[in-house]
Write a protein that holds these residues in place. Structure first.
Motif, PDB file in Angstrom:
ATOM      1  N   ILE A 132       0.867  -1.174   0.000  1.00 46.33           N
ATOM      2  CA  ILE A 132       0.000   0.000   0.000  1.00 46.33           C
ATOM      3  C   ILE A 132       0.906   1.226   0.000  1.00 46.33           C
ATOM      4  O   ILE A 132       1.866   1.286   0.775  1.00 46.33           O
ATOM      5  CB  ILE A 132      -0.939   0.027   1.220  1.00 46.33           C
ATOM      6  N   THR A 133       0.612   2.176  -0.860  1.00 47.64           N
ATOM      7  CA  THR A 133       1.393   3.407  -0.920  1.00 47.64           C
ATOM      8  C   THR A 133       0.512   4.597  -0.538  1.00 47.64           C
ATOM      9  O   THR A 133      -0.717   4.520  -0.586  1.00 47.64           O
ATOM     10  CB  THR A 133       1.975   3.638  -2.330  1.00 47.64           C
ATOM     11  N   ALA A 134       1.165   5.675  -0.163  1.00 51.25           N
ATOM     12  CA  ALA A 134       0.452   6.911   0.177  1.00 51.25           C
ATOM     13  C   ALA A 134       1.417   8.070  -0.018  1.00 51.25           C
ATOM     14  O   ALA A 134       2.635   7.897   0.056  1.00 51.25           O
ATOM     15  CB  ALA A 134      -0.038   6.872   1.623  1.00 51.25           C
ATOM     16  N   MET A 135       0.858   9.242  -0.282  1.00 49.38           N
ATOM     17  CA  MET A 135       1.666  10.450  -0.437  1.00 49.38           C
ATOM     18  C   MET A 135       1.021  11.588   0.336  1.00 49.38           C
ATOM     19  O   MET A 135      -0.206  11.622   0.505  1.00 49.38           O
ATOM     20  CB  MET A 135       1.781  10.840  -1.914  1.00 49.38           C
ATOM     21  N   CYS A 136       1.851  12.500   0.795  1.00 45.56           N
ATOM     22  CA  CYS A 136       1.333  13.726   1.390  1.00 45.56           C
ATOM     23  C   CYS A 136       2.405  14.795   1.254  1.00 45.56           C
ATOM     24  O   CYS A 136       3.566  14.500   0.972  1.00 45.56           O
ATOM     25  CB  CYS A 136       0.936  13.531   2.858  1.00 45.56           C
ATOM     26  N   THR A 174       6.662  10.353   0.076  1.00 41.60           N
ATOM     27  CA  THR A 174       6.115   9.086  -0.391  1.00 41.60           C
ATOM     28  C   THR A 174       6.267   8.056   0.722  1.00 41.60           C
ATOM     29  O   THR A 174       7.348   7.925   1.311  1.00 41.60           O
ATOM     30  CB  THR A 174       6.864   8.593  -1.645  1.00 41.60           C
ATOM     31  N   PHE A 175       5.198   7.342   1.005  1.00 48.39           N
ATOM     32  CA  PHE A 175       5.179   6.316   2.045  1.00 48.39           C
ATOM     33  C   PHE A 175       4.748   4.986   1.445  1.00 48.39           C
ATOM     34  O   PHE A 175       4.049   4.956   0.429  1.00 48.39           O
ATOM     35  CB  PHE A 175       4.180   6.690   3.151  1.00 48.39           C
ATOM     36  N   ALA A 176       5.136   3.897   2.094  1.00 46.26           N
ATOM     37  CA  ALA A 176       4.687   2.577   1.660  1.00 46.26           C
ATOM     38  C   ALA A 176       4.609   1.646   2.861  1.00 46.26           C
ATOM     39  O   ALA A 176       5.236   1.870   3.898  1.00 46.26           O
ATOM     40  CB  ALA A 176       5.614   2.002   0.598  1.00 46.26           C
ATOM     41  N   LEU A 177       3.856   0.603   2.672  1.00 41.43           N
ATOM     42  CA  LEU A 177       3.643  -0.400   3.709  1.00 41.43           C
ATOM     43  C   LEU A 177       3.488  -1.741   3.030  1.00 41.43           C
ATOM     44  O   LEU A 177       2.642  -1.898   2.143  1.00 41.43           O
ATOM     45  CB  LEU A 177       2.366  -0.043   4.488  1.00 41.43           C
ATOM     46  N   LEU A 178       4.323  -2.701   3.395  1.00 40.37           N
ATOM     47  CA  LEU A 178       4.210  -4.049   2.855  1.00 40.37           C
ATOM     48  C   LEU A 178       3.286  -4.882   3.735  1.00 40.37           C
ATOM     49  O   LEU A 178       3.200  -4.662   4.950  1.00 40.37           O
ATOM     50  CB  LEU A 178       5.583  -4.725   2.784  1.00 40.37           C
TER      51      LEU A 178
END
Length: 196
Positions: A132-136, A174-178
């Motif tokens: 899952i990725t996310a940005m802020c 940029t963020f991510a979560l495995l």
């Protein structure tokens, strides 16, 4: 991608699929400059909000939910699914992008954190999503803190990468979560529950 909903989150929060009848609720925050400041859009008029909501409801390979707090719709959360990149045979795994926008009345009360954690758990439990990725914007510290509390890891910091609608240059995070990181997070660190 179908998931079981509604999803009760705590005592006063509920997630349910976004509907075209949510236009007025979504417009109540999408029209506000203080909300638009941290999004990629200017404050929206009602027609633009309707187009946004209708597009998200109709979009295939996506999941967009409404956040209800004590029966009132106070936010939207979700994003698009994309096939996981592969170098050989096509993979059965997918990636998902998480984004959220809340009415200022719900800011600072933990609503985004609780709902993001619940929605990530729901997606990773029921769907073949491995990342899952996310940005802020870096200048939006509250959003970065939400992602960190959920268990996301910062993967990149792009300096003055995006010009905002008000002419300000913003840094992009940029963020991510495995999947394995999420389910293996220590429960005492406020992470998600153990693997189902």
């Amino acid at each position: 991608m179908a998931l079981p909903f509604p999803l009760d989150v705590g005592t006063d929060l509920r997630l349910r699929p976004l509907r075209t009848t949510d236009v007025d609720a979504v417009h109540s925050w999408r029209a506000l400059p203080e909300v638009a400041r941290f999004t990629s859009r200017r404050p929206l008029d009602r027609g633009a909000t309707a187009t946004l909501v209708e597009g998200r409801v109709a979009e295939r390979d996506s999941l967009h939910v409404a956040i209800e707090r004590r029966g009132r719709t106070v936010g939207e959360m979700g994003g698009r699914f994309t096939p996981a990149p592969h170098l050989g045979d096509p993979s059965v795994w997918w990636q998902w992008t998480l984004a959220y926008t809340l009415h200022p009345d719900a800011w600072g009360a933990g609503v985004a954190t609780v709902c993001a954690r619940a929605l990530c758990t729901h997606v990773l439990t029921h769907l073949p999503v491995r990342r899952i990725t996310a940005m802020c914007f870096a200048q939006h510290g509250a959003s970065a803190r939400v992602l960190a509390k959920v268990g996301f890891r910062e993967e990149g910091h792009s300096v003055r990468a995006v010009r905002g609608w008000d002419g300000t240059w913003w840094d992009d995070l940029t963020f991510a979560l495995l999947r394995e990181e999420f389910f293996d997070a220590a429960p005492d660190a406020g992470g998600p529950p153990a693997r189902p």
